[in-house]
Design a protein around this motif. Structure first.
Motif, mmCIF file in Angstrom:
data_model
loop_
_atom_site.group_PDB
_atom_site.id
_atom_site.type_symbol
_atom_site.label_atom_id
_atom_site.label_comp_id
_atom_site.label_asym_id
_atom_site.label_seq_id
_atom_site.Cartn_x
_atom_site.Cartn_y
_atom_site.Cartn_z
ATOM 1 N N VAL A 1 58.346 11.833 15.825
ATOM 2 C CA VAL A 1 58.433 12.965 14.887
ATOM 3 C C VAL A 1 57.266 12.905 13.903
ATOM 4 O O VAL A 1 56.631 13.925 13.580
ATOM 5 C CB VAL A 1 59.777 12.947 14.138
ATOM 6 C CG1 VAL A 1 59.846 14.091 13.125
ATOM 7 C CG2 VAL A 1 60.938 13.012 15.111
ATOM 8 N N GLN A 2 56.975 11.705 13.430
ATOM 9 C CA GLN A 2 55.874 11.493 12.481
ATOM 10 C C GLN A 2 54.542 11.936 13.102
ATOM 11 O O GLN A 2 53.710 12.573 12.442
ATOM 12 C CB GLN A 2 55.820 10.007 12.110
ATOM 13 C CG GLN A 2 54.783 9.642 11.074
ATOM 14 C CD GLN A 2 54.748 8.137 10.849
ATOM 15 O OE1 GLN A 2 55.315 7.382 11.628
ATOM 16 N NE2 GLN A 2 54.081 7.709 9.792
ATOM 17 N N GLN B 1 49.022 15.668 6.177
ATOM 18 C CA GLN B 1 49.180 15.394 4.752
ATOM 19 C C GLN B 1 49.235 13.877 4.526
ATOM 20 O O GLN B 1 50.084 13.188 5.113
ATOM 21 C CB GLN B 1 50.473 16.028 4.234
ATOM 22 C CG GLN B 1 50.462 17.543 4.252
ATOM 23 C CD GLN B 1 49.429 18.113 3.313
ATOM 24 O OE1 GLN B 1 49.246 17.623 2.196
ATOM 25 N NE2 GLN B 1 48.715 19.141 3.766
ATOM 26 N N PRO B 2 48.359 13.294 3.677
ATOM 27 C CA PRO B 2 48.317 11.837 3.497
ATOM 28 C C PRO B 2 49.638 11.218 3.040
ATOM 29 O O PRO B 2 49.946 10.085 3.377
ATOM 30 C CB PRO B 2 47.220 11.660 2.424
ATOM 31 C CG PRO B 2 46.371 12.884 2.550
ATOM 32 C CD PRO B 2 47.304 13.985 2.939
ATOM 33 N N TRP B 3 50.414 11.990 2.289
ATOM 34 C CA TRP B 3 51.678 11.422 1.774
ATOM 35 C C TRP B 3 52.702 11.184 2.884
ATOM 36 O O TRP B 3 53.668 10.439 2.722
ATOM 37 C CB TRP B 3 52.292 12.358 0.719
ATOM 38 C CG TRP B 3 52.605 13.735 1.228
ATOM 39 C CD1 TRP B 3 51.823 14.848 1.152
ATOM 40 C CD2 TRP B 3 53.798 14.157 1.912
ATOM 41 N NE1 TRP B 3 52.425 15.936 1.732
ATOM 42 C CE2 TRP B 3 53.649 15.533 2.213
ATOM 43 C CE3 TRP B 3 54.976 13.510 2.304
ATOM 44 C CZ2 TRP B 3 54.624 16.268 2.877
ATOM 45 C CZ3 TRP B 3 55.950 14.238 2.965
ATOM 46 C CH2 TRP B 3 55.779 15.607 3.249
ATOM 47 N N MET B 4 52.482 11.859 4.024
ATOM 48 C CA MET B 4 53.481 11.799 5.088
ATOM 49 C C MET B 4 53.655 10.394 5.673
ATOM 50 O O MET B 4 54.775 9.973 5.968
ATOM 51 C CB MET B 4 53.112 12.777 6.211
ATOM 52 C CG MET B 4 53.249 14.226 5.810
ATOM 53 S SD MET B 4 52.573 15.331 7.068
ATOM 54 C CE MET B 4 53.479 14.773 8.494
ATOM 55 N N GLY C 1 57.015 5.913 6.699
ATOM 56 C CA GLY C 1 57.150 4.451 6.781
ATOM 57 C C GLY C 1 58.322 3.953 5.952
ATOM 58 O O GLY C 1 59.123 3.127 6.406
ATOM 59 N N GLY C 2 58.426 4.495 4.718
ATOM 60 C CA GLY C 2 59.545 4.121 3.863
ATOM 61 C C GLY C 2 60.871 4.545 4.455
ATOM 62 O O GLY C 2 61.860 3.806 4.420
ATOM 63 N N PHE C 3 60.884 5.761 5.052
ATOM 64 C CA PHE C 3 62.114 6.267 5.657
ATOM 65 C C PHE C 3 62.530 5.422 6.864
ATOM 66 O O PHE C 3 63.707 5.119 7.042
ATOM 67 C CB PHE C 3 61.918 7.725 6.083
ATOM 68 C CG PHE C 3 63.136 8.316 6.736
ATOM 69 C CD1 PHE C 3 64.263 8.618 5.987
ATOM 70 C CD2 PHE C 3 63.159 8.553 8.109
ATOM 71 C CE1 PHE C 3 65.391 9.159 6.588
ATOM 72 C CE2 PHE C 3 64.284 9.091 8.716
ATOM 73 C CZ PHE C 3 65.406 9.405 7.955
ATOM 74 N N ILE D 1 53.193 -0.329 4.710
ATOM 75 C CA ILE D 1 52.528 -0.252 6.016
ATOM 76 C C ILE D 1 52.057 1.179 6.269
ATOM 77 O O ILE D 1 50.965 1.405 6.813
ATOM 78 C CB ILE D 1 53.468 -0.737 7.140
ATOM 79 C CG1 ILE D 1 53.784 -2.228 6.951
ATOM 80 C CG2 ILE D 1 52.833 -0.526 8.518
ATOM 81 C CD1 ILE D 1 54.805 -2.791 7.915
ATOM 82 N N GLY D 2 52.856 2.166 5.855
ATOM 83 C CA GLY D 2 52.451 3.568 5.988
ATOM 84 C C GLY D 2 51.206 3.871 5.179
ATOM 85 O O GLY D 2 50.335 4.642 5.601
ATOM 86 N N GLU D 3 51.105 3.244 4.009
ATOM 87 C CA GLU D 3 49.925 3.425 3.160
ATOM 88 C C GLU D 3 48.676 2.886 3.866
ATOM 89 O O GLU D 3 47.604 3.508 3.826
ATOM 90 C CB GLU D 3 50.144 2.704 1.826
ATOM 91 C CG GLU D 3 49.129 3.019 0.746
ATOM 92 C CD GLU D 3 49.222 4.462 0.263
ATOM 93 O OE1 GLU D 3 48.156 5.029 -0.011
ATOM 94 O OE2 GLU D 3 50.337 5.006 0.183
ATOM 95 N N MET D 4 48.826 1.755 4.524
ATOM 96 C CA MET D 4 47.696 1.199 5.270
ATOM 97 C C MET D 4 47.356 2.082 6.467
ATOM 98 O O MET D 4 46.208 2.196 6.878
ATOM 99 C CB MET D 4 48.031 -0.220 5.744
ATOM 100 C CG MET D 4 48.067 -1.234 4.623
ATOM 101 S SD MET D 4 48.235 -2.928 5.229
ATOM 102 C CE MET D 4 49.928 -2.957 5.764
#
Length: 406
Positions: free
Chosen positions: A202-203, A212-215, A220-222, A397-400
């Motif tokens: 889905v991601q 969108q960078p925030w996604m 990752g958090g979700f 990890i999503g941020e990376m």
């Protein structure tokens, strides 16, 4: 969008795998955080502890209390296991070591209190006295065990025995939960990957459409949060079998009740509810003063009985106070020898008490609600902290991942 997807195909395909990796890693870390470290690791900042200690070791006393409450209320009672011991058989098992100890005690005490009288006695008289003491020593133990069986809880505190042994060895407490939940912990880790992979698909689609960078950190958090939560639920819910779309589902841990019962009983009977631990609790536990008084009473009665009609002469020769001290000394020496002597009973006691089979049978008869209480306490109070840690790790990890994608 199609051209972009084709141009960066491997980059896009990496998203579900990275998401699955997030799900897996957060579960592995969550499991490790449950059991390690055994002691607090960290610093104190302005008086507040900043660091971590495994949930099970940190809650060792509460976990041990929950375990012993389950044992004593639903699985096994001390009166029941002590009733399976035959005092006559115990006396027979310890006869040889007890006779050797009795001979040594008789010589030592006699030399200490009446050295001249003892040394002046003919050899046959000394041997005869020792033989009389030896003959009575196993009987004393038989009488003591019979009296203990009549009121076990007065002399034996099973709760103190279990809790003190688990607190003394937090590694053992960890081993109990790891052994009981080994299949569930394995599922917990693997499920993290598959849940993460599914959400990652889905991601990937969302990234192709919106970029969108925030996604990525949000997903990752979700993934970290949701996969932790759903995996925990699947381990314990539903408690009873339910049919959904033709499939019967039940909490994985609950479904394995018979298998878990065998693992749990084997570990508990070999390392916790052992005859050695029980004898140690009997002679040096919270109620040991009552056992000492019981031993002392029987030994003193036996000395008076053996003295028989010559007791007034013995008291006259030694003095009343000295005679009383002699009885105290003999009782003390016998009490000191008993724990070591009783080790010779361990093999018989393990077979007679049959703790393992009793635990297996009773655990298989527990209701799902009662059975859940064996492992769930390791999660329940601190589930939120494990889930939050999973979410934070997933977010990082999503941020990376953003840097990789951009």
């Amino acid at each position: 969008m199609i051209a972009d997807f084709q141009q960066h195909l491997w980059l896009y395909l990496s998203i579900p795998f990275i998401s699955g990796f997030i799900g897996y890693v957060t579960k592995v870390i969550a499991i490790q955080m449950m059991f390690a470290p055994l002691e607090f690791k960290g610093i104190r900042l302005f008086g507040l502890p900043i660091g971590w200690q495994g949930i099970v070791p940190r809650k060792a006393e509460k976990m041990a209390t929950v375990a012993v409450e389950l044992m004593t209320s639903k699985l096994i009672r001390p009166e029941e296991i002590f009733a399976r011991l035959d005092p006559k058989r115990i006396a027979k098992e310890i006869e040889l070591p007890m006779m050797a100890a009795a001979a040594e005690i008789t010589r030592e005490v006699a030399q200490e209190y009446q050295p001249g009288l003892w040394e002046g006695m003919p050899e046959f008289a000394r041997k005869r006295l020792i033989r009389r003491v030896q003959a009575k020593a196993p009987e004393i133990v038989e009488h003591i065990m019979t009296e203990v069986q009549k009121d076990v809880v007065h002399y034996f505190d099973i709760k103190h025995m279990v809790i003190s042994n688990l607190l003394k060895d937090k590694r053992l407490l960890n081993d109990i939960f790891k052994k009981v939940g080994k299949q569930e912990f394995k599922f917990f880790s693997n499920a993290g990957f598959f849940f993460g992979f599914g959400i990652g698909v889905v991601q990937m689609v969302c990234w192709v459409l919106f970029k969108q960078p925030w996604m990525l950190p949000a997903f990752g958090g979700f993934v970290g949060f949701f996969s932790d939560w759903i995996a925990l639920q699947m381990m314990f819910r539903p408690l009873r079998p339910k049919k959904i779309m033709g499939f019967t589902i039940q909490g994985l841990f609950i479904k394995r009740q018979n298998e878990v019962a065998a693992d749990y009983a084997a570990l508990i009977s070999k390392q916790l509810l052992t005859s050695r631990n029980m004898m140690e609790e009997l002679f040096s536990g919270t109620h040991s003063a009552r056992v000492i008084e019981l031993v002392s009473r029987h030994v003193k009665q036996e000395i008076d009985l053996q003295a028989g009609i010559v007791r007034p002469l013995v008291v006259y020769a030694m003095g009343g106070e000295k005679y009383q001290r002699l009885k105290e000394q003999v009782a003390t020496r016998i009490m000191a020898q008993l724990p070591e002597t009783m080790k010779h009973v361990e093999s018989y006691a393990e077979d007679a008490m049959d703790v393992r089979n009793t635990l297996v049978t009773r655990m298989q008869q527990l209701t799902p609600e009662e059975f859940e209480g064996m492992l769930r306490p390791a999660f329940k109070e601190d589930e939120w902290s494990l889930i939050i840690v999973g979410a934070v790790l997933g977010f990082l990890i999503g941020e990376m991942q953003i840097h990789l994608m951009l």
